[in-house]
Write an enzyme that holds these catalytic residues in place. Structure first.
Site, mmCIF file in Angstrom:
data_model
loop_
_atom_site.group_PDB
_atom_site.id
_atom_site.type_symbol
_atom_site.label_atom_id
_atom_site.label_comp_id
_atom_site.label_asym_id
_atom_site.label_seq_id
_atom_site.Cartn_x
_atom_site.Cartn_y
_atom_site.Cartn_z
ATOM 1 N N CYS A 198 4.191 -3.700 -0.178
ATOM 2 C CA CYS A 198 4.126 -3.501 1.272
ATOM 3 C C CYS A 198 3.421 -4.613 2.043
ATOM 4 O O CYS A 198 3.108 -5.660 1.506
ATOM 5 C CB CYS A 198 3.522 -2.138 1.566
ATOM 6 S SG CYS A 198 4.747 -0.805 1.393
ATOM 7 N N ASP A 199 3.147 -4.323 3.309
ATOM 8 C CA ASP A 199 2.825 -5.321 4.327
ATOM 9 C C ASP A 199 1.692 -6.271 3.956
ATOM 10 O O ASP A 199 1.745 -7.449 4.290
ATOM 11 C CB ASP A 199 2.456 -4.626 5.641
ATOM 12 C CG ASP A 199 3.628 -3.921 6.279
ATOM 13 O OD1 ASP A 199 4.538 -3.506 5.547
ATOM 14 O OD2 ASP A 199 3.626 -3.767 7.510
ATOM 15 N N LYS A 200 0.654 -5.771 3.339
ATOM 16 C CA LYS A 200 -0.475 -6.632 2.997
ATOM 17 C C LYS A 200 -0.648 -6.772 1.496
ATOM 18 O O LYS A 200 -1.115 -7.802 1.011
ATOM 19 C CB LYS A 200 -1.763 -6.095 3.632
ATOM 20 C CG LYS A 200 -1.716 -6.048 5.142
ATOM 21 C CD LYS A 200 -1.406 -7.410 5.731
ATOM 22 C CE LYS A 200 -1.203 -7.350 7.222
ATOM 23 N NZ LYS A 200 -0.066 -6.536 7.640
ATOM 24 N N SER A 240 4.171 -5.762 14.391
ATOM 25 C CA SER A 240 4.795 -5.239 13.183
ATOM 26 C C SER A 240 6.125 -5.935 12.980
ATOM 27 O O SER A 240 6.783 -6.367 13.930
ATOM 28 C CB SER A 240 5.009 -3.732 13.333
ATOM 29 O OG SER A 240 5.941 -3.265 12.381
ATOM 30 N N CYS A 292 9.253 0.659 3.669
ATOM 31 C CA CYS A 292 10.079 1.254 4.725
ATOM 32 C C CYS A 292 11.506 0.717 4.710
ATOM 33 O O CYS A 292 11.783 -0.362 4.190
ATOM 34 C CB CYS A 292 9.434 1.003 6.079
ATOM 35 S SG CYS A 292 7.905 1.938 6.326
#
Length: 653
Positions: A164-166, A542, A235
């Protein structure tokens, strides 16, 4: 999936006080030699004692050690039900990937070790003080990961498992710093879209839409419940998580056709097995990260980012990976040049025009399929190495005629009735469908160091026929995300309205750790009048943000940037050329007295701020320390890195 019922746990007093004070220990003997005892570090030998104590066969302890490092979170029962929740679906199932890789390593006569550095959820922390820890977490996690790798002295290779994002950018940064080790990343894949429901990008706007009267409470409750079509994976849209998977594969850190695999399914597990085999081959061939992460690999990663239309957050992460790898970090001009050269050919959420979920991109061929088209345009460096150690040109030649490619593309037609060439479009078809390149870097007297906008995300209805978005409007100035979202929701005496230019300052690295403001950008996307509002901020967005949203404004307000001099009612001019990828954002006076951009710059230089410029009162002290340190490392455009050499030079002045 419902939580399991609480199980009673009780012991009789006799059981509680039944204590054993010594044990026989494992049977057998360590495979030691006199030479080892005389010359090996004591830690090497004690490590064998610890491994035997955990139950590993002592006679296997001289095998090569491989560390499997992951971002796993939560406690998952064997049946998949939660014993304790993780922060997000992205790290919920990655333990299964670790198991698959570990079992394969054992078959290959290696010793698998495992360690974990879990990660937060940017969606969960939107609109909260938790967002102030998001980007700083990336740096800190990468530091911890590197320390864990170095703390296993006999490791011969590393498999990183992240989603995921980080967590995934942190993993890329950490492994990029392991110059002399064989390393491979297993992307944690994606979650499925709901059969009936909203994707995880749109569902984050139910609060704003309810406040605006656009949806009912019952609808919001139902959509909020069913958004995740499966229990694991990032996601369903090409936000920061999915883009990071794509970029990891393009860098050669992940194996071909592993990014965006559907979490929990056999093909997803197969990626972990292939990765275990790949790191073993790398160990045998003495192939290391230094061989993979080259200037050519960096070029390819930037091209594929542009071809996918990826998240602007990768403008922070790619330079950080390059820095750790010892490469020259890309400049704004280089990013801009590659985005002008590279057509966007992937029709995926949130950009559209149709907006397919990421699992369809995987079935349509994923990164290798996009690379085939980029190869035909002469945009790739084909001598770079793929994650399996082969030359990229050879990988693509094999992919083009592979059964895997043919079967998955057929499955997309069979399962969803979708032509794969409508998801990953040939360049000529993409141009005809109106897909334009993604990222524009506007400058002006508000952002003399530059800014970023995902120009493809501007609503087509507010873009002029020549492909240029033009807007003039009054500034609505905020130094608090909470106040800005309240004004968007119509609370207070002066709500944000159609035609405004929302200025959000003091939210950059020095103010909030450079928070993401998706609750603002997503609300504007799904409110009926939201496309008539532009956003300019020194914060970031985002990866799923859409609209006329301009972020990364530099210098930030708290570093003396002109954005901090803007006041309510100032006339702001925005012009974004979505075709040629140029743009400008300027203060031009007022409706009563319109100034040139040069005159506006002079006025701003003499102004005092109209509102108090302060870091967020809830900014954690360690996030403030992160911000000060990354300013020395090149700031936002340098990837927000820790540069020890720059710090040393500063301290010696």
């Amino acid at each position: 999936m419902s939580a399991p019922p609480a199980e009673s746990f009780s012991l009789s007093p006799a059981e509680i006080y039944s204590i054993q004070t010594h044990g026989d220990g494992p049977e057998g003997a360590l495979p030691l030699s006199a030479e080892m005892l005389a010359n090996s570090p004591s830690g090497d030998i004690f490590g064998m004692t610890q491994s035997a104590g955990m139950g590993w066969d002592p006679q296997q302890l001289l095998r090569d050690q491989v560390l499997i490092l992951s971002t796993m979170g939560g406690i998952r029962a064997e049946d998949g039900k939660p014993i304790a929740l993780g922060y997000h679906t992205g790290h919920w199932e990655v333990g299964l990937l670790m198991q698959a890789a570990a079992r394969e390593l054992t078959k290959l006569e290696k010793i698998p070790f495992a360690a974990y550095v879990s990660d937060p959820c940017d969606g969960r922390s939107q609109g909260t003080t938790g967002m102030m820890d998001s980007l700083p977490y990336r740096n800190d996690a990468a530091v911890v990961m590197k320390r864990l790798i170095r703390s296993l002295p006999l490791r011969k290779g590393v498999i990183g498992v992240a989603t995921c994002d980080k967590g995934l950018p942190a993993m890329m940064i950490a492994l990029a710093g392991m110059h002399h080790l064989p390393c491979v990343i297993v992307p944690g894949g994606v979650t499925l879209p709901p059969t009936f429901g909203e994707d995880t990008g749109k569902v984050q706007t139910i609060g704003a839409r309810f406040a605006a009267g656009d949806i009912e409470l019952e609808y919001a409750a139902e959509m909020g419940c069913r958004s995740c079509g499966s229990a694991g994976g990032g996601c369903q849209f090409l936000g920061t998580a999915a883009t990071s998977q794509v970029v990891a594969e393009a860098f050669g850190l992940s194996l071909p056709h592993t990014a965006l695999a559907p979490s929990g399914q056999p093909v997803w597990l197969e990626g972990a097995v292939r990765s275990a085999r790949a790191v073993t081959r790398m160990i045998d061939a003495k192939l290391t990260i230094h061989d993979l992460l080259t200037p050519d690999a960096l070029h390819n990663a930037m091209v594929i980012h542009a071809a996918f239309g990826g998240s602007t957050n990768l403008l922070l992460h790619v330079p950080a990976v390059a820095f750790e790898a010892g490469l020259v970090r890309p400049t704004v001009e280089e990013w801009s040049a590659i985005n002008r050269l590279t057509p966007r050919i992937v029709d995926v959420l949130p950009n559209g025009p149709v907006g397919h979920p990421t699992v369809r991109v995987f079935l349509a061929g994923g990164v290798p399929e996009v690379m085939l088209h980029m190869r035909s345009l002469g945009l790739l460096k084909l001598d770079a190495l793929a994650g399996d150690g082969r030359r990229l040109g050879d990988v693509l030649a094999d992919w083009e005629t592979s059964e895997r490619r043919q079967r998955f593309r057929e499955l997309l037609k069979e399962k969803d009735g979708i032509d794969p060439d409508d998801v990953i479009l040939p360049p000529a078809k993409a141009k005809g469908a109106g897909l334009t390149s993604t990222v524009t870097f506007p400058v002006g007297n508000i952002a003399p160091e530059g800014a970023v906008i995902k120009s493809t995300a501007i609503d087509a209805s507010v873009v002029d026929p020549d492909g240029v978005y033009r807007k003039r409007g009054p500034a609505r100035v905020f130094n608090s995300e909470k106040a800005a979202i309240a004004a968007i929701k119509g609370r207070g005496p002066n709500p944000v309205k159609a035609g405004d230019v929302l200025i959000l300052m003091c939210r950059g690295p020095l103010g909030t750790g450079m928070e993401e403001i998706y609750q603002i950008t997503s609300a504007l996307k799904f409110l009926k009048w939201g496309k008539q509002v532009a956003v300019i901020t020194d914060a970031r967005f985002s990866g799923v943000s859409t609209g006329a949203c301009i972020g990364h404004v530099g210098p930030e307000a708290l570093a003396g940037g002109p954005i901090g001099k803007l006041a309510d009612g100032d006339l702001i001019e925005v012009e974004i050329d979505c075709v040629n990828l140029t743009g400008k954002i300027n203060f031009i006076g007022s409706e009563d007295e319109v100034l040139t951009p040069e005159q506006g710059a002079a006025v701003l230089s003499l102004r005092q701020p109209s509102i108090e410029l302060l870091p967020d009162p809830e900014l954690p002290r360690d996030t403030k320390l992160w911000a000060l340190l990354q300013q020395l490392g090149g700031g936002t455009w340098g990837g927000c890195v820790y540069d020890a050499d720059a710090l040393e030079r500063a301290l010696k002045r």
